[in-house]
Scaffold this motif. Structure first.
Motif, PDB file in Angstrom:
ATOM      1  N   GLN A  17      49.783  45.383  45.032  1.00 16.18           N
ATOM      2  CA  GLN A  17      48.530  44.878  45.573  1.00 16.18           C
ATOM      3  C   GLN A  17      47.363  45.788  45.219  1.00 16.18           C
ATOM      4  N   VAL A  18      46.341  45.178  44.630  1.00 15.37           N
ATOM      5  CA  VAL A  18      45.096  45.879  44.339  1.00 15.37           C
ATOM      6  C   VAL A  18      44.008  45.363  45.276  1.00 15.37           C
ATOM      7  N   TYR A  19      43.366  46.277  45.970  1.00 13.22           N
ATOM      8  CA  TYR A  19      42.209  45.962  46.801  1.00 13.22           C
ATOM      9  C   TYR A  19      40.984  46.287  45.960  1.00 13.22           C
ATOM     10  N   PRO A  20      40.374  45.299  45.299  1.00 10.94           N
ATOM     11  CA  PRO A  20      39.388  45.566  44.244  1.00 10.94           C
ATOM     12  C   PRO A  20      38.238  46.480  44.651  1.00 10.94           C
ATOM     13  N   ARG A  21      37.773  46.389  45.895  1.00 16.25           N
ATOM     14  CA  ARG A  21      36.647  47.223  46.335  1.00 16.25           C
ATOM     15  C   ARG A  21      36.954  48.705  46.183  1.00 16.25           C
ATOM     16  N   SER A  22      38.246  49.050  46.215  1.00 21.89           N
ATOM     17  CA  SER A  22      38.633  50.456  46.313  1.00 21.89           C
ATOM     18  C   SER A  22      39.464  50.945  45.135  1.00 21.89           C
ATOM     19  N   TYR A  23      39.513  50.184  44.047  1.00 18.84           N
ATOM     20  CA  TYR A  23      40.402  50.604  42.959  1.00 18.84           C
ATOM     21  C   TYR A  23      39.682  51.441  41.902  1.00 18.84           C
ATOM     22  N   GLN A  24      38.651  50.904  41.293  1.00 21.99           N
ATOM     23  CA  GLN A  24      37.881  51.656  40.305  1.00 21.99           C
ATOM     24  C   GLN A  24      36.511  51.025  40.152  1.00 21.99           C
ATOM     25  N   ASP A  25      35.486  51.848  40.303  1.00 25.50           N
ATOM     26  CA  ASP A  25      34.106  51.395  40.131  1.00 25.50           C
ATOM     27  C   ASP A  25      33.639  51.744  38.726  1.00 25.50           C
ATOM     28  N   THR A  26      33.167  50.741  37.978  1.00 28.93           N
ATOM     29  CA  THR A  26      32.597  51.001  36.655  1.00 28.93           C
ATOM     30  C   THR A  26      31.102  50.710  36.600  1.00 28.93           C
ATOM     31  N   SER A  27      30.552  50.088  37.640  1.00 25.89           N
ATOM     32  CA  SER A  27      29.137  49.723  37.622  1.00 25.89           C
ATOM     33  C   SER A  27      28.248  50.770  38.278  1.00 25.89           C
ATOM     34  N   GLY A  28      28.846  51.721  38.991  1.00 26.18           N
ATOM     35  CA  GLY A  28      28.074  52.788  39.610  1.00 26.18           C
ATOM     36  C   GLY A  28      27.463  52.452  40.952  1.00 26.18           C
ATOM     37  N   ASP A  29      27.963  51.369  41.593  1.00 27.89           N
ATOM     38  CA  ASP A  29      27.411  51.002  42.900  1.00 27.89           C
ATOM     39  C   ASP A  29      28.273  51.485  44.060  1.00 27.89           C
ATOM     40  N   GLY A  30      29.332  52.224  43.761  1.00 21.99           N
ATOM     41  CA  GLY A  30      30.202  52.743  44.818  1.00 21.99           C
ATOM     42  C   GLY A  30      31.249  51.772  45.294  1.00 21.99           C
ATOM     43  N   ILE A  31      31.361  50.618  44.624  1.00 20.46           N
ATOM     44  CA  ILE A  31      32.329  49.577  44.979  1.00 20.46           C
ATOM     45  C   ILE A  31      33.146  49.238  43.737  1.00 20.46           C
ATOM     46  N   GLY A  32      34.438  49.151  43.880  1.00 22.25           N
ATOM     47  CA  GLY A  32      35.305  48.820  42.763  1.00 22.25           C
ATOM     48  C   GLY A  32      35.008  47.442  42.196  1.00 22.25           C
ATOM     49  N   ASP A  33      35.469  47.191  40.973  1.00 21.76           N
ATOM     50  CA  ASP A  33      35.167  45.929  40.306  1.00 21.76           C
ATOM     51  C   ASP A  33      36.290  45.540  39.353  1.00 21.76           C
ATOM     52  N   ILE A  34      36.155  44.366  38.751  1.00 20.54           N
ATOM     53  CA  ILE A  34      37.211  43.842  37.882  1.00 20.54           C
ATOM     54  C   ILE A  34      37.365  44.686  36.625  1.00 20.54           C
ATOM     55  N   ARG A  35      36.263  45.146  36.071  1.00 21.06           N
ATOM     56  CA  ARG A  35      36.375  45.990  34.881  1.00 21.06           C
ATOM     57  C   ARG A  35      37.086  47.303  35.217  1.00 21.06           C
ATOM     58  N   TRP A  53      48.798  41.602  42.723  1.00 20.57           N
ATOM     59  CA  TRP A  53      48.118  40.739  43.696  1.00 20.57           C
ATOM     60  C   TRP A  53      46.715  41.300  43.884  1.00 20.57           C
ATOM     61  N   LEU A  54      45.724  40.466  43.602  1.00 17.12           N
ATOM     62  CA  LEU A  54      44.325  40.862  43.772  1.00 17.12           C
ATOM     63  C   LEU A  54      43.796  40.329  45.094  1.00 17.12           C
ATOM     64  N   SER A  55      43.350  41.214  45.959  1.00 17.13           N
ATOM     65  CA  SER A  55      42.647  40.772  47.157  1.00 17.13           C
ATOM     66  C   SER A  55      41.343  40.094  46.724  1.00 17.13           C
ATOM     67  N   PRO A  56      40.681  39.329  47.621  1.00 13.63           N
ATOM     68  CA  PRO A  56      39.595  38.430  47.197  1.00 13.63           C
ATOM     69  C   PRO A  56      38.468  39.099  46.415  1.00 13.63           C
ATOM     70  N   PHE A  57      38.031  38.403  45.370  1.00 18.22           N
ATOM     71  CA  PHE A  57      36.920  38.835  44.534  1.00 18.22           C
ATOM     72  C   PHE A  57      35.897  37.703  44.387  1.00 18.22           C
ATOM     73  N   PHE A  58      36.053  36.624  45.184  1.00 19.01           N
ATOM     74  CA  PHE A  58      35.181  35.451  45.092  1.00 19.01           C
ATOM     75  C   PHE A  58      33.784  35.757  45.654  1.00 19.01           C
ATOM     76  N   LYS A  59      32.850  34.885  45.345  1.00 19.07           N
ATOM     77  CA  LYS A  59      31.519  35.014  45.930  1.00 19.07           C
ATOM     78  C   LYS A  59      31.630  34.995  47.449  1.00 19.07           C
ATOM     79  N   SER A  60      30.883  35.904  48.082  1.00 16.52           N
ATOM     80  CA  SER A  60      31.022  36.088  49.523  1.00 16.52           C
ATOM     81  C   SER A  60      29.875  36.932  50.051  1.00 16.52           C
ATOM     82  N   PRO A  61      29.425  36.671  51.276  1.00  9.81           N
ATOM     83  CA  PRO A  61      28.456  37.576  51.914  1.00  9.81           C
ATOM     84  C   PRO A  61      29.104  38.871  52.391  1.00  9.81           C
ATOM     85  N   MET A  62      30.428  38.959  52.293  1.00 10.24           N
ATOM     86  CA  MET A  62      31.191  40.170  52.578  1.00 10.24           C
ATOM     87  C   MET A  62      31.157  40.594  54.048  1.00 10.24           C
TER      88      MET A  62
END
Length: 550
Positions: A17-35, A53-62
């Motif tokens: 299981q990958v929790y995308p917010r916390s795996y690896q940030d490549t955009s520099g915003d402090g939040i993990g991402d798909i890249r 297993w990817l936890s949700p990455f869909f559009k969302s107000p979070m």
């Protein structure tokens, strides 16, 4: 054809299981991402797992960090783009990894276009796509149903002058699966991702889809000695949600019909799978049986049996044996940790325990169980639960029930890749969405990757052992009588039978196998070296033994 390419690759598979917010940030915003996940695919592949297993990455107000979806067919910009996702799928497949995505369809965000239309009037085309009900004559909620996140499961809407149901946050209105049009729309979103090459779906709160049409009150939960205390299985015992017997707000029989429609869609595609999350207290196994039997509903489910605080041979034996006796032709996925619970090393650690050794013992035991298994990011490093200060909390669940319950932030902190790097290599941002604990830095991947005997390499060795024995993938599991806090069982039949013995006590113990078992050879389990003397197994505390039977 190898098993990982067959239609039933999911039987006995290992999911990471990958929790995308916390795996690896490549955009520099402090939040993990798909890249970031793409960047770390080699790490995942090196573990020897079969699927991600990817936890949700869909559009969302979070509001609930992606479990409140505002568009089921797009990627939230904070995580990237659909093109990024397509690249991830292609690269994962090239490395022999399947992609399972989190499908959150029991509820949506209140920012979803469907809900905005539904709440606009009582006679619009989507008026019945959510669960609406009139108030009682005194203006109070339609019934006594409670939200898991605190308070009533009903929120007043001033436009429709009705209440809408929400099992979680008020901003997460429940979808109405009694509507055939809603079901069709949901299935269209599933097809969208199947067409993009997704290999399966983890179905969040799969037994919450359908509610009682009559909106009957839930009765209070009556506990008996035989039942045990099930309060806290679906919610912590600080939460009044556990006071009710949830007969009517979930797990309704009509859910079966939708799951059959979902399975029919899945079967149009080669080699796809579903794994459902079932939170149903003492009825969980009965629900799992209903959802997985017959080959026309879900492929497999998991429950909360092994995600709690109990750590004993009797508990694990009972959980597995009950599943095997109740769920005759279904399949299970076992896990010890995920994004919603305290990390298992912290849950099970006692005073005086070496957490490193406990973590090794746990994954060795989990890998010997019959069923598929799921690992949660960071457990391969031996991470414990992070201590998060109240001012750093982001989880609405934890904020609501603080201080008795600290929420889920402690298991969601960023992955640690490089000990000395900024934010341990997770991000170049000034601040990350959750802090990186100093206690995790010393366990970073770069500290363990090439270190013989490290936790990371223990996971690799253990998963390789599991994959190399067909009996551990799909072989039967038969329990043996033991003394002390020992868990003993046989995996497999005919060509290969393996005997496993696990000592869950912290004290040494001796065990003599039944006289009708003939041991051909002792098999070395990575990281364990129990003694075998004159037909007796000598185990230290948290020790494991394996032997091949004649």
């Amino acid at each position: 054809m190898t098993k990982t390419l067959s239609r039933d690759w999911w039987r006995g598979c290992v999911i990471y299981q990958v929790y995308p917010r916390s795996y690896q940030d490549t955009s520099g915003d402090g939040i993990g991402d798909i890249r970031g996940i793409i960047q770390r695919l080699d790490h995942i592949a090196s573990l020897g797992v079969d699927a991600i297993w990817l936890s949700p990455f869909f559009k969302s107000p979070m509001a609930d960090f992606g479990y409140d979806v505002s568009d089921y067919c797009d990627v939230d910009p904070m995580f990237g783009t659909l093109s990024d996702f397509d690249e991830l799928v292609d690269l994962a497949h090239a490395k022999g990894l399947k992609i399972i995505i989190d499908q959150v369809i029991s509820h949506s965000s209140d920012q979803h276009a469907w809900f905005k239309e539904s709440r606009s009037s009582r006679d619009n085309p989507k008026a019945d796509w959510y669960v609406w009900a009139d108030p009682k004559p005194d203006g109070t909620a339609p019934n006594n149903w409670l939200s898991i996140f605190g308070g009533p499961a009903w929120e007043w809407d001033s436009t429709r002058r009705q209440y809408y149901m929400h099992n979680f946050l008020a901003s997460q209105p429940d979808l109405n699966f009694h509507s055939a049009d809603l079901q069709a729309a949901i299935l269209d979103t599933v097809r969208f991702w199947l067409d993009r090459g997704v290999d399966g779906f983890r179905l969040d709160t799969v037994n919450f889809y359908v509610h009682d049409k009559l909106l009957r009150d839930n009765p209070p939960l009556k506990l008996s000695v035989e039942d045990g205390n099930f309060m806290g299985v679906d919610a912590p015992d600080t939460n009044p949600y556990g006071f009710q017997d949830h007969l009517y707000d979930k797990s309704q029989p009509e859910n079966i019909v939708f799951l059959q429609r979902l399975r029919a869609l899945m079967d149009e595609y080669e080699g796809r799978t579903t794994v459902g999350e079932v939170g149903d207290g003492r009825r969980s196994l009965k629900t799992v049986a209903a959802y997985t039997n017959g080959g026309d509903k879900l492929h497999m489910c998991y429950t909360f049996d092994m995600l709690g605080a109990e750590f004993s041979a009797e508990h694990f034996r009972r959980s597995i044996a009950n599943f095997q006796s109740v769920v005759k032709d279904g399949w299970v996925c076992w896990s010890f940790s995920n994004h919603d619970v305290e990390r298992h090393v912290s849950r099970w650690k006692r005073q005086g325990d070496d957490p490193d050794h406990l973590a090794r013992f746990a994954v060795t035991m989990l890998s010997s169980f019959r069923g598929s298994i799921c690992l949660y990011q960071g457990e391969e490093l031996g991470l414990e639960e992070a201590e998060i200060a109240f001012e750093d909390l982001t989880d609405p669940y934890g904020i609501r029930f603080w201080p008795a319950y600290k929420g889920r932030d402690g298991c969601r902190t960023p992955m640690v890749w490089e000990r000395e790097a900024h934010h341990a290599g997770f991000s170049d941002a000034l601040r990350t969405w959750l802090p990186v604990p100093d206690s995790h830095r010393i366990l970073a991947v770069d500290q363990q990757d090439h270190l013989s005997g490290s936790m990371l390499n223990h996971y690799r060795e253990t998963l390789a052992f599991r994959k190399s024995h067909a009996s551990l993938i799909d072989g039967p599991m038969t329990f043996l009588e033991t003394n002390g806090d020992l868990l003993a069982f046989i995996r497999g039949e005919r060509d290969e039978r393996l005997l496993f013995v696990f000592n869950l006590d912290r004290e040494p113990v001796e065990w003599t196998p039944p006289s009708d078992l003939a041991i051909a050879e002792v098999v070395r389990l990575h990281g364990f070296a129990p003694a075998w003397q004159d037909g007796t197994v000598l185990l230290t505390g948290l020790d494991a033994f394996c032997a091949r039977l004649v």
